[in-house]
Design a protein around this motif. Structure first.
Motif, short mmCIF file in Angstrom:
data_model
loop_
_atom_site.label_atom_id
_atom_site.label_comp_id
_atom_site.label_asym_id
_atom_site.label_seq_id
_atom_site.Cartn_x
_atom_site.Cartn_y
_atom_site.Cartn_z
N GLN A 433 34.72 20.81 6.43
CA GLN A 433 34.14 19.51 6.75
C GLN A 433 33.52 19.48 8.14
O GLN A 433 33.00 18.45 8.58
CB GLN A 433 35.22 18.41 6.66
N GLY A 434 33.61 20.60 8.86
CA GLY A 434 33.05 20.65 10.21
C GLY A 434 33.99 20.18 11.29
O GLY A 434 33.61 20.10 12.46
N MET A 435 35.23 19.87 10.92
CA MET A 435 36.20 19.41 11.90
C MET A 435 36.80 20.61 12.64
O MET A 435 36.99 21.69 12.05
CB MET A 435 37.32 18.63 11.21
N PRO A 436 37.12 20.46 13.93
CA PRO A 436 37.75 21.55 14.66
C PRO A 436 39.06 21.99 14.00
O PRO A 436 39.79 21.17 13.45
CB PRO A 436 38.02 20.94 16.05
N LEU A 437 39.33 23.28 14.08
CA LEU A 437 40.55 23.84 13.51
C LEU A 437 41.11 24.83 14.51
O LEU A 437 40.45 25.81 14.85
CB LEU A 437 40.23 24.53 12.19
N GLY A 438 42.29 24.57 15.01
CA GLY A 438 42.85 25.41 16.06
C GLY A 438 43.51 26.67 15.52
O GLY A 438 44.05 26.69 14.41
N MET A 439 43.47 27.70 16.33
CA MET A 439 44.23 28.92 16.08
C MET A 439 45.27 29.05 17.19
O MET A 439 44.97 28.80 18.37
CB MET A 439 43.32 30.14 16.07
N MET A 440 46.49 29.43 16.83
CA MET A 440 47.60 29.43 17.78
C MET A 440 48.03 30.85 18.13
O MET A 440 48.16 31.71 17.25
CB MET A 440 48.78 28.64 17.23
N PHE A 441 48.31 31.06 19.40
CA PHE A 441 48.80 32.33 19.92
C PHE A 441 50.09 32.06 20.67
O PHE A 441 50.14 31.19 21.55
CB PHE A 441 47.77 32.97 20.84
N ALA A 442 51.15 32.79 20.33
CA ALA A 442 52.45 32.63 20.98
C ALA A 442 52.85 33.94 21.65
O ALA A 442 52.44 35.02 21.23
CB ALA A 442 53.51 32.22 19.97
N ALA A 443 53.64 33.83 22.71
CA ALA A 443 54.12 35.00 23.44
C ALA A 443 55.57 34.78 23.82
O ALA A 443 56.14 33.70 23.59
CB ALA A 443 53.27 35.26 24.68
N GLN A 444 56.18 35.79 24.40
CA GLN A 444 57.58 35.71 24.82
C GLN A 444 57.72 34.78 26.02
O GLN A 444 56.77 34.55 26.77
CB GLN A 444 58.09 37.10 25.18
N GLN A 445 58.93 34.24 26.20
CA GLN A 445 59.18 33.33 27.32
C GLN A 445 58.67 33.93 28.63
O GLN A 445 58.89 35.11 28.92
CB GLN A 445 60.68 33.06 27.45
N GLY A 446 57.98 33.10 29.40
CA GLY A 446 57.50 33.50 30.71
C GLY A 446 56.16 34.21 30.71
O GLY A 446 55.65 34.56 31.78
N HIS A 447 55.54 34.38 29.53
CA HIS A 447 54.32 35.18 29.43
C HIS A 447 53.08 34.31 29.20
O HIS A 447 52.16 34.70 28.46
CB HIS A 447 54.46 36.23 28.34
N GLU A 448 53.01 33.16 29.85
CA GLU A 448 51.81 32.33 29.76
C GLU A 448 50.57 33.06 30.27
O GLU A 448 49.46 32.85 29.76
CB GLU A 448 51.98 31.04 30.57
N ALA A 449 50.74 33.93 31.25
CA ALA A 449 49.59 34.66 31.81
C ALA A 449 48.91 35.48 30.72
O ALA A 449 47.66 35.54 30.66
CB ALA A 449 50.04 35.54 32.96
N THR A 450 49.69 36.12 29.86
CA THR A 450 49.11 36.89 28.75
C THR A 450 48.27 36.00 27.85
O THR A 450 47.16 36.37 27.44
CB THR A 450 50.23 37.57 27.94
N LEU A 451 48.80 34.82 27.52
CA LEU A 451 48.08 33.90 26.64
C LEU A 451 46.80 33.39 27.30
O LEU A 451 45.76 33.27 26.64
CB LEU A 451 48.98 32.73 26.27
N LEU A 452 46.85 33.11 28.58
CA LEU A 452 45.67 32.61 29.28
C LEU A 452 44.59 33.68 29.39
O LEU A 452 43.39 33.41 29.24
CB LEU A 452 46.05 32.06 30.66
N GLU A 453 45.00 34.91 29.67
CA GLU A 453 44.02 36.00 29.74
C GLU A 453 43.35 36.20 28.38
O GLU A 453 42.12 36.39 28.30
CB GLU A 453 44.70 37.29 30.19
N LEU A 454 44.13 36.14 27.30
CA LEU A 454 43.55 36.28 25.97
C LEU A 454 42.65 35.08 25.66
O LEU A 454 41.57 35.24 25.06
CB LEU A 454 44.67 36.39 24.93
N ALA A 455 43.07 33.89 26.08
CA ALA A 455 42.25 32.70 25.85
C ALA A 455 40.91 32.80 26.56
O ALA A 455 39.86 32.42 26.01
CB ALA A 455 43.01 31.45 26.32
N PHE A 456 40.90 33.29 27.80
CA PHE A 456 39.64 33.49 28.51
C PHE A 456 38.74 34.47 27.74
O PHE A 456 37.52 34.26 27.63
CB PHE A 456 39.90 34.02 29.92
N GLU A 457 39.34 35.53 27.23
CA GLU A 457 38.55 36.53 26.50
C GLU A 457 37.94 35.92 25.24
O GLU A 457 36.75 36.15 24.93
CB GLU A 457 39.44 37.72 26.14
N LEU A 458 38.71 35.12 24.53
CA LEU A 458 38.20 34.49 23.31
C LEU A 458 37.17 33.42 23.62
O LEU A 458 36.20 33.25 22.87
CB LEU A 458 39.37 33.91 22.51
#
Length: 473
Positions: A433-458
């Motif tokens: 329908q053209g509506m936004p659809l999120g994709m979720m990425f999870a990591a181990q406790q304390g690893h927000e930096a990994t998720l943010l680096e991957l988010a920048f890449e995407l």
């Protein structure tokens, strides 16, 4: 082709089409003043807020006074809102309900105090579903919070008002919190970035801190990865949990190639075929980027869904039974919706199961840690099927109907609330329908930096959908 009618407030004013970092830089350079920016945000909120049903309370006079001499901080003068389940001095905290008349808070809660210390100017409070229990804010008397991409659809929940206003361009970022997906769900359906941080990462109000299993995490919803990264960098300067590794200043993609587990199944609830296919497409893109992607079974015990529901219902039972003590003598439980009351009944009927369920919930972090010995990140869809229309999760329906529909949609996000792991929803695809659809990425406790680096890449690889530039695909 599809017919959509996006509602947004982007225009040629002091906010323009800038994200929060861009607005902060514009104020710091002297190109615009904090007062001009705040006035622009107020005008935008008033333009789209009524149609969206996204505003719970306004504090315009206080915001204008603060903008005349804004607090120092990276986000000095940047306008925002706080979700209406966190205390803000001078405003009541209604928790998305009208079952009592709340008195204005005497002082800021711990979150608002930390948030303001980054320099933001609070214009008011954003709406949520009743107590944040539903994934769609559709209050029978307060009205529904609607999706700016198409007003016939839900804006998700519980941080629905925050997400609708950020997506519509009224403010560049807003407070959100997440006890079962309530940052990630509305981020997913509104085309935003929504990071639920590691348990204990961000300062929280007392009520959130004292839960038997601390499932709620506070954060923000934004339109860009750099805004989310900047918020956590600046928040860390104000409040630092020494038990966790620092996130630091994440400003772009990482170089390390990751071991990514791809999951499209949950306990008894699988992603719809179209959503699963889109998820696999994201996995294929990650492989092209050099990451190693492996399809795996869900790392969730069979008891998890029932345990989480029972613990969730305990929060409802507490709110119903302790209503007058917690919210004051005007509390009237008969005004609560069928979901809240049904959850309370579910808990009363299953109290004998609660100790074991709570123990298994608390132990889930050990299962997660073992899983992340083999993988850096888990990719799932944020939600199991496309965004529903307003009415699908109407809380005046029978409890059993609402709960079945909720469990069918919200199949992936609760796990990280139990484990305490960080997870981020990114607006990488759109549905039929053209509506936004999120994709979720999870990591181990304390690893927000990994998720943010991957988010920048995407974000570099995929242009996140912008509501003001919407074109049918």
């Amino acid at each position: 082709m599809w017919d959509m009618s996006p509602l947004h407030a982007f225009g040629d004013d002091a906010l323009g089409e800038l994200d929060a970092v861009g607005v902060a830089e514009r104020i710091a350079s002297g190109e615009v003043s904090a007062s001009e920016v705040v006035d622009a945000a107020i005008a935008r909120i008033d333009a789209v807020g009524p149609a969206l049903g996204a505003v719970a309370a306004r504090a315009y006079d206080a915001a204008r006074a603060e903008a005349a001499a804004p607090r120092p901080g990276f986000f000095s003068g940047v306008p925002t809102l706080v979700k209406d389940n966190a205390d803000v001095a001078g405003l009541p905290t209604q928790q998305g309900a009208d079952a009592w008349r709340g008195a204005p808070a005497a002082v800021d809660g711990d979150f608002a105090r930390m948030y303001r210390a980054t320099g933001v100017v609070v214009l008011g409070k954003s709406q949520l579903s009743e107590f944040g229990f539903s994934a769609s804010a559709e209050h029978p008397r307060l009205g529904a919070v609607r999706n700016p991409w198409d007003l016939d659809y839900t804006a998700g929940a519980s941080s629905s008002g925050a997400s609708a206003l950020v997506a519509a361009g009224a403010v560049p970022l807003a407070h959100a919190n997440d006890g079962g997906g309530s940052i990630r769900i509305p981020a997913a359906v509104n085309g935003l970035v929504g990071l639920k941080p590691t348990r204990g990462r961000i300062a929280q109000d007392k009520m959130m801190r004292e839960m038997p299993v601390r499932i709620v995490a506070d954060g923000v919803v934004t339109r860009s990865v750099r805004d989310t990264a900047a918020f956590y960098r600046e928040a860390e300067k104000v409040y630092r949990n020494l038990k966790l590794p620092p996130i630091g200043d994440i400003a772009g993609p990482g170089r390390r190639r990751l071991r990514i587990a791809l999951v499209t199944e949950s306990v008894g609830r699988n992603a719809a075929p179209d959503v699963a296919e889109l998820t696999r497409g994201v996995g294929a893109m990650l492989e092209q980027m050099g990451h190693r992607v492996e399809v795996v079974a869900p790392p969730v015990p069979d008891s998890f869904a029932d345990d989480f529901l029972l613990y969730w219902s305990l929060l409802s039972l507490y709110s119903v039974k302790m209503g007058k003590r917690t919210f004051g003598p005007t509390f009237d439980a008969s005004k609560l919706d069928n979901l809240t009351l049904g959850l309370a009944r579910h808990c009363r009927r299953n109290l004998h199961r609660l100790p074991l369920a709570t123990a298994r919930m608390a132990a889930s972090k050990r299962t997660s840690a073992a899983f992340f010995a083999d993988y850096d990140v888990v990719l799932t869809p944020t939600l199991a099927h496309a965004t529903p229309r307003i009415g699908h999760l109407d809380p005046t329906q029978p409890f059993e109907v609402i709960m079945e529909r909720l469990l069918d949609w919200v199949a992936f996000t609760p796990l990280q609330n139990a484990t305490g792991d960080p997870a981020i929803s990114l607006p990488l695809v759109r549905d039929a329908q053209g509506m936004p659809l999120g994709m979720m990425f999870a990591a181990q406790q304390g690893h927000e930096a990994t998720l943010l680096e991957l988010a920048f890449e995407l974000e570099e690889a995929v242009d996140f959908a912008a509501i003001q530039a919407h074109q049918p695909l």
